[in-house]
Design a protein around this motif. Structure first.
Motif, PDB file in Angstrom:
ATOM      1  N   GLU A 236       0.825  -1.206   0.000  1.00 47.11           N
ATOM      2  CA  GLU A 236       0.000   0.000   0.000  1.00 47.11           C
ATOM      3  C   GLU A 236       0.859   1.256   0.000  1.00 47.11           C
ATOM      4  N   PHE A 237       1.974   1.223   0.704  1.00 47.29           N
ATOM      5  CA  PHE A 237       2.899   2.351   0.739  1.00 47.29           C
ATOM      6  C   PHE A 237       3.386   2.684  -0.672  1.00 47.29           C
ATOM      7  N   LEU A 238       3.690   1.665  -1.459  1.00 46.82           N
ATOM      8  CA  LEU A 238       4.140   1.883  -2.834  1.00 46.82           C
ATOM      9  C   LEU A 238       2.985   2.288  -3.733  1.00 46.82           C
ATOM     10  N   ARG A 239       1.800   1.757  -3.462  1.00 42.84           N
ATOM     11  CA  ARG A 239       0.646   2.097  -4.290  1.00 42.84           C
ATOM     12  C   ARG A 239       0.264   3.581  -4.121  1.00 42.84           C
ATOM     13  N   GLN A 240       0.450   4.101  -2.921  1.00 41.54           N
ATOM     14  CA  GLN A 240       0.128   5.504  -2.662  1.00 41.54           C
ATOM     15  C   GLN A 240       1.007   6.442  -3.486  1.00 41.54           C
ATOM     16  N   ASP A 241       2.231   6.011  -3.758  1.00 41.40           N
ATOM     17  CA  ASP A 241       3.159   6.836  -4.537  1.00 41.40           C
ATOM     18  C   ASP A 241       4.121   5.915  -5.273  1.00 41.40           C
ATOM     19  N   PRO A 242       3.767   5.501  -6.499  1.00 42.39           N
ATOM     20  CA  PRO A 242       4.619   4.555  -7.242  1.00 42.39           C
ATOM     21  C   PRO A 242       6.024   5.062  -7.520  1.00 42.39           C
ATOM     22  N   SER A 243       6.259   6.374  -7.377  1.00 45.02           N
ATOM     23  CA  SER A 243       7.622   6.867  -7.575  1.00 45.02           C
ATOM     24  C   SER A 243       8.570   6.321  -6.509  1.00 45.02           C
ATOM     25  N   ARG A 244       8.025   5.765  -5.439  1.00 44.02           N
ATOM     26  CA  ARG A 244       8.846   5.172  -4.386  1.00 44.02           C
ATOM     27  C   ARG A 244       9.456   3.832  -4.807  1.00 44.02           C
ATOM     28  N   ILE A 245       9.007   3.294  -5.917  1.00 47.31           N
ATOM     29  CA  ILE A 245       9.410   1.939  -6.303  1.00 47.31           C
ATOM     30  C   ILE A 245      10.914   1.831  -6.535  1.00 47.31           C
ATOM     31  N   VAL A 246      11.523   2.839  -7.142  1.00 46.30           N
ATOM     32  CA  VAL A 246      12.966   2.774  -7.430  1.00 46.30           C
ATOM     33  C   VAL A 246      13.758   2.620  -6.141  1.00 46.30           C
ATOM     34  N   HIS A 247      13.467   3.450  -5.146  1.00 44.03           N
ATOM     35  CA  HIS A 247      14.176   3.336  -3.870  1.00 44.03           C
ATOM     36  C   HIS A 247      13.830   2.034  -3.164  1.00 44.03           C
ATOM     37  N   ALA A 248      12.574   1.589  -3.290  1.00 43.41           N
ATOM     38  CA  ALA A 248      12.167   0.338  -2.650  1.00 43.41           C
ATOM     39  C   ALA A 248      12.960  -0.842  -3.209  1.00 43.41           C
ATOM     40  N   CYS A 249      13.188  -0.838  -4.509  1.00 40.19           N
ATOM     41  CA  CYS A 249      13.985  -1.919  -5.115  1.00 40.19           C
ATOM     42  C   CYS A 249      15.375  -1.978  -4.502  1.00 40.19           C
ATOM     43  N   GLU A 250      16.011  -0.826  -4.360  1.00 38.39           N
ATOM     44  CA  GLU A 250      17.356  -0.811  -3.806  1.00 38.39           C
ATOM     45  C   GLU A 250      17.356  -1.294  -2.358  1.00 38.39           C
ATOM     46  N   GLU A 251      16.311  -0.941  -1.611  1.00 39.00           N
ATOM     47  CA  GLU A 251      16.234  -1.398  -0.225  1.00 39.00           C
ATOM     48  C   GLU A 251      16.031  -2.906  -0.166  1.00 39.00           C
ATOM     49  N   GLN A 337       6.134  -2.648  -9.896  1.00 41.47           N
ATOM     50  CA  GLN A 337       5.169  -1.838 -10.636  1.00 41.47           C
ATOM     51  C   GLN A 337       3.896  -2.627 -10.929  1.00 41.47           C
ATOM     52  N   LYS A 338       4.040  -3.855 -11.365  1.00 43.40           N
ATOM     53  CA  LYS A 338       2.880  -4.655 -11.727  1.00 43.40           C
ATOM     54  C   LYS A 338       2.090  -5.096 -10.495  1.00 43.40           C
ATOM     55  N   CYS A 339       2.770  -5.337  -9.386  1.00 40.75           N
ATOM     56  CA  CYS A 339       2.055  -5.654  -8.147  1.00 40.75           C
ATOM     57  C   CYS A 339       1.217  -4.467  -7.699  1.00 40.75           C
ATOM     58  N   VAL A 340       1.784  -3.281  -7.790  1.00 42.47           N
ATOM     59  CA  VAL A 340       1.046  -2.072  -7.424  1.00 42.47           C
ATOM     60  C   VAL A 340      -0.203  -1.915  -8.293  1.00 42.47           C
ATOM     61  N   GLN A 341      -0.082  -2.249  -9.581  1.00 42.18           N
ATOM     62  CA  GLN A 341      -1.182  -2.061 -10.518  1.00 42.18           C
ATOM     63  C   GLN A 341      -2.257  -3.137 -10.421  1.00 42.18           C
ATOM     64  N   HIS A 342      -1.876  -4.379 -10.071  1.00 37.68           N
ATOM     65  CA  HIS A 342      -2.803  -5.500 -10.208  1.00 37.68           C
ATOM     66  C   HIS A 342      -3.113  -6.251  -8.919  1.00 37.68           C
ATOM     67  N   VAL A 343      -2.236  -6.164  -7.922  1.00 43.20           N
ATOM     68  CA  VAL A 343      -2.347  -7.046  -6.758  1.00 43.20           C
ATOM     69  C   VAL A 343      -2.871  -6.270  -5.553  1.00 43.20           C
ATOM     70  N   GLY A 344      -3.978  -6.754  -5.003  1.00 42.76           N
ATOM     71  CA  GLY A 344      -4.527  -6.139  -3.805  1.00 42.76           C
ATOM     72  C   GLY A 344      -3.872  -6.644  -2.532  1.00 42.76           C
ATOM     73  N   GLY A 345      -3.367  -7.862  -2.574  1.00 40.98           N
ATOM     74  CA  GLY A 345      -2.710  -8.436  -1.415  1.00 40.98           C
ATOM     75  C   GLY A 345      -2.174  -9.817  -1.732  1.00 40.98           C
ATOM     76  N   ILE A 346      -1.324 -10.323  -0.853  1.00 44.59           N
ATOM     77  CA  ILE A 346      -0.715 -11.639  -1.017  1.00 44.59           C
ATOM     78  C   ILE A 346      -0.860 -12.385   0.302  1.00 44.59           C
ATOM     79  N   ASN A 347      -1.499 -13.545   0.249  1.00 41.97           N
ATOM     80  CA  ASN A 347      -1.605 -14.402   1.433  1.00 41.97           C
ATOM     81  C   ASN A 347      -0.556 -15.502   1.358  1.00 41.97           C
ATOM     82  N   VAL A 348       0.301 -15.599   2.350  1.00 42.53           N
ATOM     83  CA  VAL A 348       1.292 -16.672   2.410  1.00 42.53           C
ATOM     84  C   VAL A 348       0.620 -17.907   2.996  1.00 42.53           C
ATOM     85  N   LEU A 349       0.567 -18.971   2.209  1.00 44.40           N
ATOM     86  CA  LEU A 349      -0.083 -20.210   2.635  1.00 44.40           C
ATOM     87  C   LEU A 349       0.909 -21.196   3.235  1.00 44.40           C
TER      88      LEU A 349
END
Length: 377
Positions: A236-251, A337-349
């Motif tokens: 959700e943090f990335l979805r609010q501002d997709p410009s954060r994705i570049v820094h998120a990748c490096e982290e 980017q694609k998770c932000v666009q298409h994925v609402g959440g991920i459940n670990v089974l």
């Protein structure tokens, strides 16, 4: 957010070195960020001119040729690297970027349509394999062969790299007889200081291409998706501002660091932070420890997806900076980017972590298996 596991913290703070035994050889691991950077730049003291011995564990048992350009020092390394760099820079080409975007769209749509998916072998492995066909400009159908080699082409299964070598020889035979615009053809036509490459040199380049960035990319993908499963607020943090994705990748690269360390060989007797390394003895540059060094990062055991600056060493440092870094960044950036666009959440089974169990440390690196359910927006 999760605190990151750091098995090197105490030794890094105490004296900056951890003596380990790998395959019966005592190898001091250099742990501090600045010390690792200095060693990575000092190729005369810490040499890569050591066939089979740069990876840890060493690979005498799984391949028959020196990997190029990684197992050489400047100036040879510089000249060898120039030969293949144009192919690895294709990760910045708009056409290749579009192919990777389409690939991720397809795999995420498939995952969303199923009740669950095993991320490591059913998602990350085929994504890495298909994306590599774009980078090397070969038929995408080749990905099916590469997927069959598993997560690590040398260590996953029984072939010990024999299947890879047989495959590469066949590709170079084909390219020599009927050259095209692909990676194998480029190597078959390439020259090194005015002479054609030998078959062994061609094999050395190709061997590294298929072995070097394979499991690392796969574990990066699975680690990120596992993190999103445990931390929906991060997506959700990335979805609010997709410009954060570049820094998120490096982290994500910093905190997951899929390659724990790499070897260097000391040509002469060398004192490494109080440990004597004999001539031809090895040391380890521990990227994973350096990336959690308190001297280089504020709160290094916290995942901060907007962290900047972020001088991580997940791709190495100095002359041997990972030649596939742009490719890895493209895949992970596109995944986010694609998770932000298409994925609402991920459940670990179901999750089974992959753990490096060494005599002096245990470190989690991705997953052996990770079953999840993707939820759409």
């Amino acid at each position: 957010m999760d605190k990151i596991s750091d098995p090197f913290r105490d030794k890094r703070k105490q004296d900056g070195i951890l003596e380990c035994v790998f395959q019966g050889e005592s190898v001091p691991m250099i742990l501090r960020h600045e010390d690792v950077r200095k060693a990575a730049k000092d190729w005369k003291t810490f040499s890569s001119n050591a066939p089979f011995r740069v990876p840890i564990p060493s690979e005498e048992d799984v391949r028959t040729m020196r990997q190029l350009p990684v197992e050489t020092d400047p100036p040879d390394h510089t000249d060898y690297r120039k030969i293949v760099e144009p192919f690895f820079q294709r990760a910045k080409d708009p056409g290749v970027i579009a192919q990777v975007e389409t690939l991720l769209d397809g795999f995420l749509n498939q995952a969303l349509a199923h009740d669950s998916i095993e991320v490591v072998r059913e998602f990350a492995l085929p994504i890495q394999s298909h994306a590599l066909t774009y980078l090397l400009n070969v038929a995408e159908s080749e990905a099916a062969v590469w997927i069959g080699w598993g997560i690590h082409v040398f260590r996953d299964g029984d072939s010990k790299g024999a299947s890879l070598e047989e495959y590469l020889h066949a590709q170079f035979d084909r390219a020599t007889a009927n050259p095209g615009d692909d990676f194998f053809s480029a190597l078959s036509k390439a020259t090194f200081r005015g002479r054609p490459l030998t078959r062994e040199e061609m094999m050395g380049f190709a061997n590294l291409t298929f072995a070097g960035g394979r499991d690392t990319v796969i574990h990066s993908i699975s680690s990120v998706l596992g993190y999103f499963g445990r931390h929906p607020e991060a997506l959700e943090f990335l979805r609010q501002d997709p410009s954060r994705i570049v820094h998120a990748c490096e982290e994500f690269f910093r905190v997951t660091t899929p390659l724990t360390h790499i070897g260097r060989v000391c040509p002469v007797e060398t004192n490494v932070h109080g440990v004597t390394v004999k001539p031809a003895g090895r040391v380890s540059l521990c990227w994973a420890s350096a990336n959690l060094d308190e001297a280089a990062f504020d709160a290094p055991d916290e995942v901060r997806l907007d962290r900047k600056p972020n001088p991580h060493l997940a791709f190495g440092f100095g002359a041997h900076l990972c030649i596939g870094a742009a490719h890895a960044r493209l895949i992970l950036r596109t995944l986010l980017q694609k998770c932000v666009q298409h994925v609402g959440g991920i459940n670990v089974l179901e999750a089974r972590e992959r753990v490096e169990n060494e005599q002096r440390y245990q470190r989690v690196v991705g997953y052996e298996s990770l079953r999840v359910k993707f939820k759409g927006l």
